[in-house]
Design a protein around this motif. Sequence first.
Motif, PDB file in Angstrom:
ATOM      1  N   ILE A   5       0.867  -1.184   0.000  1.00 38.96           N
ATOM      2  CA  ILE A   5       0.000   0.000   0.000  1.00 38.96           C
ATOM      3  C   ILE A   5       0.897   1.225   0.000  1.00 38.96           C
ATOM      4  N   GLY A   6       0.540   2.235  -0.799  1.00 41.30           N
ATOM      5  CA  GLY A   6       1.365   3.427  -0.911  1.00 41.30           C
ATOM      6  C   GLY A   6       0.584   4.686  -0.572  1.00 41.30           C
ATOM      7  N   PHE A   7       1.202   5.558   0.217  1.00 42.61           N
ATOM      8  CA  PHE A   7       0.613   6.841   0.610  1.00 42.61           C
ATOM      9  C   PHE A   7       1.398   7.961  -0.061  1.00 42.61           C
ATOM     10  N   GLU A   8       0.722   8.789  -0.849  1.00 41.13           N
ATOM     11  CA  GLU A   8       1.368   9.916  -1.540  1.00 41.13           C
ATOM     12  C   GLU A   8       0.661  11.213  -1.179  1.00 41.13           C
ATOM     13  N   GLY A   9       1.454  12.203  -0.740  1.00 46.43           N
ATOM     14  CA  GLY A   9       0.867  13.497  -0.407  1.00 46.43           C
ATOM     15  C   GLY A   9       1.912  14.594  -0.402  1.00 46.43           C
ATOM     16  N   GLY A  15      -3.027  10.730  -2.496  1.00 46.44           N
ATOM     17  CA  GLY A  15      -3.345   9.471  -3.161  1.00 46.44           C
ATOM     18  C   GLY A  15      -2.958   8.271  -2.325  1.00 46.44           C
ATOM     19  N   ILE A  16      -3.783   7.240  -2.389  1.00 46.79           N
ATOM     20  CA  ILE A  16      -3.455   5.963  -1.767  1.00 46.79           C
ATOM     21  C   ILE A  16      -3.690   4.881  -2.809  1.00 46.79           C
ATOM     22  N   GLY A  17      -2.680   4.056  -3.019  1.00 47.75           N
ATOM     23  CA  GLY A  17      -2.764   2.991  -4.018  1.00 47.75           C
ATOM     24  C   GLY A  17      -2.342   1.666  -3.429  1.00 47.75           C
ATOM     25  N   ILE A  18      -2.860   0.590  -3.996  1.00 50.03           N
ATOM     26  CA  ILE A  18      -2.512  -0.766  -3.551  1.00 50.03           C
ATOM     27  C   ILE A  18      -2.159  -1.599  -4.773  1.00 50.03           C
ATOM     28  N   VAL A  19      -1.034  -2.306  -4.692  1.00 51.01           N
ATOM     29  CA  VAL A  19      -0.602  -3.169  -5.793  1.00 51.01           C
ATOM     30  C   VAL A  19      -0.319  -4.577  -5.280  1.00 51.01           C
ATOM     31  N   ARG A  20      -0.552  -5.540  -6.174  1.00 49.05           N
ATOM     32  CA  ARG A  20      -0.130  -6.931  -5.918  1.00 49.05           C
ATOM     33  C   ARG A  20       0.886  -7.254  -7.013  1.00 49.05           C
ATOM     34  N   ASP A  21       2.157  -7.261  -6.652  1.00 49.74           N
ATOM     35  CA  ASP A  21       3.243  -7.311  -7.643  1.00 49.74           C
ATOM     36  C   ASP A  21       3.030  -6.172  -8.642  1.00 49.74           C
ATOM     37  N   GLU A  23       0.244  -5.765 -10.469  1.00 50.37           N
ATOM     38  CA  GLU A  23      -1.200  -5.600 -10.690  1.00 50.37           C
ATOM     39  C   GLU A  23      -1.737  -4.486  -9.793  1.00 50.37           C
ATOM     40  N   ILE A  24      -2.435  -3.530 -10.397  1.00 57.93           N
ATOM     41  CA  ILE A  24      -2.986  -2.402  -9.639  1.00 57.93           C
ATOM     42  C   ILE A  24      -4.351  -2.790  -9.081  1.00 57.93           C
ATOM     43  N   LEU A  25      -4.475  -2.766  -7.755  1.00 58.42           N
ATOM     44  CA  LEU A  25      -5.727  -3.154  -7.105  1.00 58.42           C
ATOM     45  C   LEU A  25      -6.587  -1.945  -6.748  1.00 58.42           C
ATOM     46  N   ALA A  26      -5.935  -0.821  -6.455  1.00 58.76           N
ATOM     47  CA  ALA A  26      -6.685   0.397  -6.100  1.00 58.76           C
ATOM     48  C   ALA A  26      -5.828   1.618  -6.394  1.00 58.76           C
ATOM     49  N   ASN A  27      -6.487   2.689  -6.852  1.00 59.82           N
ATOM     50  CA  ASN A  27      -5.799   3.949  -7.122  1.00 59.82           C
ATOM     51  C   ASN A  27      -6.782   5.082  -6.828  1.00 59.82           C
ATOM     52  N   VAL A  28      -6.764   5.568  -5.593  1.00 58.16           N
ATOM     53  CA  VAL A  28      -7.738   6.564  -5.142  1.00 58.16           C
ATOM     54  C   VAL A  28      -7.008   7.885  -4.890  1.00 58.16           C
ATOM     55  N   ARG A  29      -7.637   8.988  -5.316  1.00 53.60           N
ATOM     56  CA  ARG A  29      -6.943  10.280  -5.221  1.00 53.60           C
ATOM     57  C   ARG A  29      -7.929  11.406  -4.926  1.00 53.60           C
ATOM     58  N   ARG A  30      -7.469  12.396  -4.160  1.00 54.53           N
ATOM     59  CA  ARG A  30      -8.199  13.641  -3.932  1.00 54.53           C
ATOM     60  C   ARG A  30      -7.245  14.797  -4.230  1.00 54.53           C
ATOM     61  N   THR A  31      -7.773  15.881  -4.781  1.00 55.44           N
ATOM     62  CA  THR A  31      -6.939  17.034  -5.125  1.00 55.44           C
ATOM     63  C   THR A  31      -7.413  18.266  -4.370  1.00 55.44           C
ATOM     64  N   TYR A  32      -6.452  18.980  -3.783  1.00 54.71           N
ATOM     65  CA  TYR A  32      -6.747  20.247  -3.115  1.00 54.71           C
ATOM     66  C   TYR A  32      -6.720  21.351  -4.168  1.00 54.71           C
ATOM     67  N   ILE A  33      -7.870  21.966  -4.423  1.00 50.48           N
ATOM     68  CA  ILE A  33      -7.989  22.984  -5.466  1.00 50.48           C
ATOM     69  C   ILE A  33      -8.259  24.336  -4.817  1.00 50.48           C
ATOM     70  N   THR A  34      -7.431  25.310  -5.170  1.00 52.93           N
ATOM     71  CA  THR A  34      -7.566  26.658  -4.615  1.00 52.93           C
ATOM     72  C   THR A  34      -8.319  27.565  -5.597  1.00 52.93           C
ATOM     73  N   PRO A  35      -8.773  28.748  -5.142  1.00 54.31           N
ATOM     74  CA  PRO A  35      -9.493  29.675  -6.046  1.00 54.31           C
ATOM     75  C   PRO A  35      -8.580  30.167  -7.174  1.00 54.31           C
ATOM     76  N   PRO A  36      -9.159  30.635  -8.292  1.00 48.25           N
ATOM     77  CA  PRO A  36      -8.347  31.179  -9.398  1.00 48.25           C
ATOM     78  C   PRO A  36      -7.419  32.291  -8.924  1.00 48.25           C
ATOM     79  N   GLY A  37      -6.200  32.275  -9.429  1.00 50.02           N
ATOM     80  CA  GLY A  37      -5.231  33.304  -9.057  1.00 50.02           C
ATOM     81  C   GLY A  37      -4.442  32.998  -7.806  1.00 50.02           C
ATOM     82  N   GLY A 294      -0.919   7.301  -5.400  1.00 45.04           N
ATOM     83  CA  GLY A 294      -0.400   6.382  -4.400  1.00 45.04           C
ATOM     84  C   GLY A 294       0.127   5.081  -4.983  1.00 45.04           C
ATOM     85  N   VAL A 295      -0.382   4.700  -6.160  1.00 45.23           N
ATOM     86  CA  VAL A 295       0.044   3.436  -6.777  1.00 45.23           C
ATOM     87  C   VAL A 295       1.535   3.447  -7.069  1.00 45.23           C
TER      88      VAL A 295
END
Length: 334
Positions: A5-9, A15-21, A23-37, A294-295
């Motif tokens: 399992i991998g934690f990326e931030g 992002g958090i991803g899970i691999v089996r060798d 093979e990608i089992l999960a690839n979940v991500r959220r993005t922090y978006i700020t206002p324009p400018g 995260g993957v």
Amino acid sequence: MVIAIGFEGSANKLGIGIVRDSEILANVRRTYITPPGEGFLPRETAEHHQENIHAVLKEALEASGITPNDIDVVCYTKGPGMGAPLMVCAVVARTCAKLWKKPILGVNHCIGHIEMGRLITKAHNPAVLYVSGGNTQIIAYSRQRYRIFGETIDIAVGNCLDRFARVLKLSNAPSPGYNIEQLAKKGKKYLHLPYCVKGMDVSFSGILSYMEDKIDDLLKEYTPEDLCYSLQETVFAMLVEITERAMAHCGSEEVLLVGGVGCNERLQDMMEIMCKERGAKIFATDERFCIDNGVMIAYAGSLAFNSGARMEFKDTTITQRYRTDDVLVTWRDD
């Protein structure tokens, strides 16, 4: 068989991803978006990661269909990146490793991008152009290290594009670089900009300063679309030049584009033209794997774990500066 399992931030992507060798089992991500400018600051980005990381972890485990008992190693981004966001993921990864009684490995963010790109594209031994909001490097593998042949001497190419998007007050959703790319497709009038290649290195801060200082006058003669087009063409030409020089030096017949800017279709097109002239191949991935995830951390960590790499718990810290060539690549023997 290793399940990791991998934690990326390291920046505004969580992002958090899970691999089996491989093979990608999960690839979940959220993005922090700020206002324009506006850009994203470390404290607010870290707060975003804190608020979302439990939901992302739960979603990743559910998507993968595995339980914590099945996991062999917990991996997290050790660096490089922004200190506060890195710390959030490191603390959660350390906590999970303790609760689940699993070994833990810190992974170099840049190595994660490279190994993910190699896995997805099946590139064998490419010259790697790593281009993102925080990094710009031309890399090739030699004697158990990913060697840096050239890099930016000031700001990253993605940071240059993002900051120009702020000047034009473009939206940060889904990303400022993507919105510049879409505007650039409609640009027709080219503005000659400073072109700054110094040997194998590049510089983007002067180009950005030039456009920031003259933006009011430029907009009287050029449309925002023209300016985005001109900026892209100039900075991408610089990247193609140093990539071709690295390929000639290394005798490489493959180019792999990784990092968030590697998604840019115009950069891919320009690189493909250069590769065709040299009889070489270009490899690139889509936004699922180019953009921080995260993957890539899970996969790079599983490679290191499989090759015998281990880390004591007291060493599971973070560092904002972590060079690509600091890592001993134990999993490659070519």
